[in-house]
Scaffold this active site. Structure first.
Site, PDB file in Angstrom:
ATOM      1  N   ARG A 133     -17.968  -7.705 -23.490  1.00  0.00           N
ATOM      2  CA  ARG A 133     -17.790  -8.474 -24.805  1.00  0.00           C
ATOM      3  C   ARG A 133     -18.301  -7.322 -25.861  1.00  0.00           C
ATOM      4  NH1 ARG A 133     -14.362 -11.693 -27.582  1.00  0.00           N
ATOM      5  NH2 ARG A 133     -15.542 -13.406 -28.619  1.00  0.00           N
ATOM      6  N   THR A 403      -4.754 -10.916 -27.520  1.00  0.00           N
ATOM      7  CA  THR A 403      -5.776 -10.449 -26.241  1.00  0.00           C
ATOM      8  C   THR A 403      -4.598 -10.166 -25.073  1.00  0.00           C
ATOM      9  OG1 THR A 403      -7.297 -11.899 -27.325  1.00  0.00           O
ATOM     10  CG2 THR A 403      -7.563 -11.520 -24.807  1.00  0.00           C
ATOM     11  N   THR A 421      -9.295  -7.703 -25.530  1.00  0.00           N
ATOM     12  CA  THR A 421      -8.776  -8.176 -26.731  1.00  0.00           C
ATOM     13  C   THR A 421      -9.534  -7.036 -27.494  1.00  0.00           C
ATOM     14  OG1 THR A 421      -8.851  -9.911 -28.057  1.00  0.00           O
ATOM     15  CG2 THR A 421     -10.898  -9.759 -26.869  1.00  0.00           C
ATOM     16  N   ASN A 423      -9.063  -8.903 -30.662  1.00  0.00           N
ATOM     17  CA  ASN A 423      -9.070 -10.346 -31.466  1.00  0.00           C
ATOM     18  C   ASN A 423      -7.703 -10.263 -32.046  1.00  0.00           C
ATOM     19  OD1 ASN A 423     -10.133 -12.673 -32.124  1.00  0.00           O
ATOM     20  ND2 ASN A 423     -11.017 -11.933 -33.910  1.00  0.00           N
ATOM     21  N   ASP A 445     -15.249 -14.012 -34.273  1.00  0.00           N
ATOM     22  CA  ASP A 445     -15.394 -15.080 -33.219  1.00  0.00           C
ATOM     23  C   ASP A 445     -16.757 -15.657 -33.435  1.00  0.00           C
ATOM     24  OD1 ASP A 445     -12.860 -15.061 -32.137  1.00  0.00           O
ATOM     25  OD2 ASP A 445     -13.441 -13.866 -30.718  1.00  0.00           O
ATOM     26  N   SER A 474     -16.640 -16.559 -26.811  1.00  0.00           N
ATOM     27  CA  SER A 474     -15.199 -16.185 -26.464  1.00  0.00           C
ATOM     28  C   SER A 474     -14.588 -17.177 -25.778  1.00  0.00           C
ATOM     29  CB  SER A 474     -15.102 -15.019 -25.826  1.00  0.00           C
ATOM     30  OG  SER A 474     -13.815 -14.667 -25.273  1.00  0.00           O
ATOM     31  N   SER A 475     -13.175 -17.389 -25.874  1.00  0.00           N
ATOM     32  CA  SER A 475     -12.318 -18.370 -24.997  1.00  0.00           C
ATOM     33  C   SER A 475     -12.015 -17.554 -23.624  1.00  0.00           C
ATOM     34  CB  SER A 475     -11.410 -19.018 -25.854  1.00  0.00           C
ATOM     35  OG  SER A 475     -11.762 -19.584 -26.992  1.00  0.00           O
ATOM     36  N   GLY A 496      -4.731 -15.936 -26.228  1.00  0.00           N
ATOM     37  CA  GLY A 496      -4.558 -16.946 -26.658  1.00  0.00           C
ATOM     38  C   GLY A 496      -5.486 -17.467 -27.702  1.00  0.00           C
TER      39      GLY A 496
HETATM   40  N1  GLY Z   1     -11.044 -12.948 -29.601  1.00  0.00           N
HETATM   41  C1  GLY Z   1     -10.724 -14.325 -28.970  1.00  0.00           C
HETATM   42  C2  GLY Z   1     -11.637 -14.658 -27.939  1.00  0.00           C
HETATM   43  O1  GLY Z   1     -12.514 -13.976 -27.503  1.00  0.00           O
HETATM   44  O2  GLY Z   1     -11.622 -15.854 -27.642  1.00  0.00           O
END
Ligand code: GLY
Length: 593
Positions: A133, A403, A421, A423, A445, A474-475, A496
């Site tokens: 990340r 992403t 990603t 973003n 984020d 992050s998701s 997403g």
């Molecule tokens: N940038 C979207 C995520 O990492 O959730």
């Protein structure tokens, strides 16, 4: 009318909670023999790569054929996506990777496992996660995106060099490959370098996507020169500067990015354009090997990405929903959708309030996954009524969510799930001069102001505040599922934004509870709810009956654009593999070895 609907609901919705023991998982079957299913995954006698863009899948499959394992295939495919899918594949972004390899892995001999051991033994092999990340630069501050009026300056948070966090992709891919790959990095990167240097025919998707992002790309002279006007579909896109950057990385590993000419160009752009990233931020960046989060779902071990990834929320959702008899209430039925949406709101409430980077803030992982906490959340679900979010808010995601996720199976049953990603599509739209790649806007984020929505409509809390060296929540949640005896089964994940977690949830429920094969599980219509805004987003294909019943329960529904792109693979019990590229964004099929 309303009374009649409520009577109907009382009959339909009450069986949501399983009365007896939990429903057993659907028996695994060879889906190739199941002619009755509407969708078919791609089959391979050996390994297989499912990435969003077919040249990138082919790059990974070629590396599997050359003797590479799932990690080599995933790294090859991820570098290729940086060339062929510039809206999401990247050198200037970050991501997460989850892998499982049979037998003892070479990581210890390669000096990757000094100190704490992040590897998790399962199924006669080892699983590990790679956290690459992006990270806030040392000069970042909690209030850096607030304007003079105390509100978030959305342009600064998403379209300026301040929005760029220290990129992690090159460090993460190089670390994964060095510790767990079988082939030399230069061999694994060769297909990506070829695609950049020789060019590739531009797809209609890429041409359209560049046209849609043109206003943002236009604002940066380097991006304008690299990508505009959007090439006509079928014409060749050559990226000489990107090829040179890739060659440096292939020759020097991560030093080819975090030191030398690439680093000089990136820091020079920051100094001229008001960004924060310095040489010491780049030198300090480390991708990390971390232990995957694990929880059983109906006897199947599920391994996923711990915070700052989205896997904890995914495991909470599976935990809340496990005793509900969703197979009986049925796929796409109002009662099932209601239970899922209410569970989503509860899990996102925890996410927004409590989650952040565990290296800097305490995250109560064990408590949030404890049976008592999950039962407490489950009890809050009224089977007949939607529980409204305490404050209604209308903010919504206005940007595309670019992403990208790829999944790889190798012929030994090795699995890799990799989500990466920038973003937004094309990140902040700003490219590094002379180096041919775009920069992320991942700083958005973070929580710029507690309670105010980011681009995905997420209202996050202080645990995710901006701080030097911190990684934004992050998701992204690359996920592996194992058979009850521990052998590897499924690799999945999705892009997403905030919809990533709920997309993966539905792929798993469709496959493991509703009995769809992998292709059908990925293709089926999806819903999403995240507490704020207080509504269910539903893709096309939800039945009008279900919509009406949900509205009678107090839900607000919105017809949403397609959500996620869950490119997934599955290892077959008797050898070989299956894969499917999500039809929502597919530019081509999964590619067998
Ligand atoms: N940038 C979207 C995520 O990492 O959730």
């Amino acid at each position: 009318m309303r009374a009649a609907l409520l009577l109907l609901l009382a009959g339909i919705a009450l069986p949501v909670r399983a009365q007896g023991p939990v429903t057993p998982p659907v028996p695994e079957t060879n889906v190739l023999l199941e002619g009755e299913q509407r969708f078919r995954p791609q089959w391979s006698a050996g390994g297989l790569v499912a990435a969003q863009e077919p040249l990138a899948s082919a790059a990974g499959a070629a590396i599997l054929r050359q003797g590479g394992n799932a990690v080599d295939g995933a790294v090859a495919s991820a570098f290729a996506l940086a060339v062929t899918l510039p809206q999401a594949g990247n050198l200037g972004g970050g991501g997460f990777l989850l892998l499982w390899l049979p037998g003892p892995t070479p990581a210890r001999q390669r000096g990757c496992l000094a100190g704490a051991d992040p590897e998790l033994a399962i199924g006669g092999g080892m699983a590990v996660a790679v956290n690459f990340r992006e990270t806030a630069p040392a000069a970042a501050t909690a209030t850096m995106f607030l304007g003079p009026d105390g509100q978030v300056d959305r342009t600064r948070a998403t379209r300026s060099l301040l929005s760029t966090a220290v990129p992690g992709s090159v460090a993460g891919l190089a670390l994964a490959q060095r510790c767990y790959g079988r082939l030399p990095l230069a061999q694994v990167m060769a297909p990506a370098i070829r695609l950049a240097a020789q060019g590739f025919p531009v797809s209609r998707e890429l041409s359209d996507s560049l046209a849609a992002a043109a206003p943002r790309l236009q604002a940066d002279p380097v991006s304008r020169r690299l990508f505009l006007p959007p090439p006509v579909p079928g014409t060749q896109l050559r990226q000489g500067e990107l090829a040179a950057s890739l060659r440096r990385i292939a020759a020097e590993g991560e030093n080819g990015f975090y030191r030398g000419p690439v680093a000089d160009a990136l820091v020079g752009a920051m100094e001229r354009g008001g960004g924060l990233i310095t040489h010491s931020d780049l030198l300090a960046y480390r991708a990390r090997l971390v232990r995957p989060l694990r929880r059983e779902f109906r006897g199947h071990p599920v391994l996923t990405m711990p915070p700052p990834g989205g896997g904890l929320t995914l495991l909470q959702l599976l935990g809340i929903l496990e005793p509900f008899d969703l197979a009986a209430t049925g796929l796409n039925a109002a009662a099932s959708l209601h239970a899922m949406a209410e569970a989503m709101n509860l899990a996102y409430r925890d996410r927004n309030a409590l989650l952040g980077d565990p290296d800097q803030v305490p995250v109560p992982v064990e408590r949030l996954l404890s049976p008592a906490h999950l039962e407490g959340l489950r009890r809050r679900i009224d089977p007949l009524r939607h529980t409204p979010a305490p404050v209604l808010e209308a903010a919504a995601a206005t940007e595309g969510t670019n992403t990208t996720h790829l999944s790889v199976a190798d012929r030994q049953g090795g699995l890799a799930a990799l989500t990466t990603t920038l973003n937004f599509p094309y990140g902040n739209g700003i490219s590094v001069p002379g180096m041919g790649f775009l920069l992320n806007n991942e700083m958005d984020d973070f929580t710029a102001l507690p309670g105010s929505a980011n681009a995905f409509g997420l209202r996050q809390g202080a645990a995710n505040a901006i701080a030097p060296g911190r990684r934004p929540l992050s998701s992204m949640a690359p996920t592996l599922v194992f058979r009850p005896d521990g052998r590897p089964w499924i690799a999945t994940g999705s892009p997403g934004g905030s919809r990533i977690i709920t997309t993966i949830l539905q792929v798993l429920l469709n496959r493991m509870v509703h009995g769809l094969n992998l292709a059908g599980a990925v293709a089926a219509p999806r819903i999403h709810s995240q507490l704020w805004p207080d509504r269910i987003d539903g893709e096309e294909g939800l039945s009008p009956d279900s919509r009406r019943l949900l509205e009678a329960m107090g839900h607000t529904l919105r017809r949403a654009p397609a959500m996620g792109a869950a490119n997934s693979v599955e290892v077959l019990a008797g050898g070989g593999s299956l894969g499917t590229v999500d039809p929502r964004r597919a530019e081509g099929p999964a590619v067998p070895e």
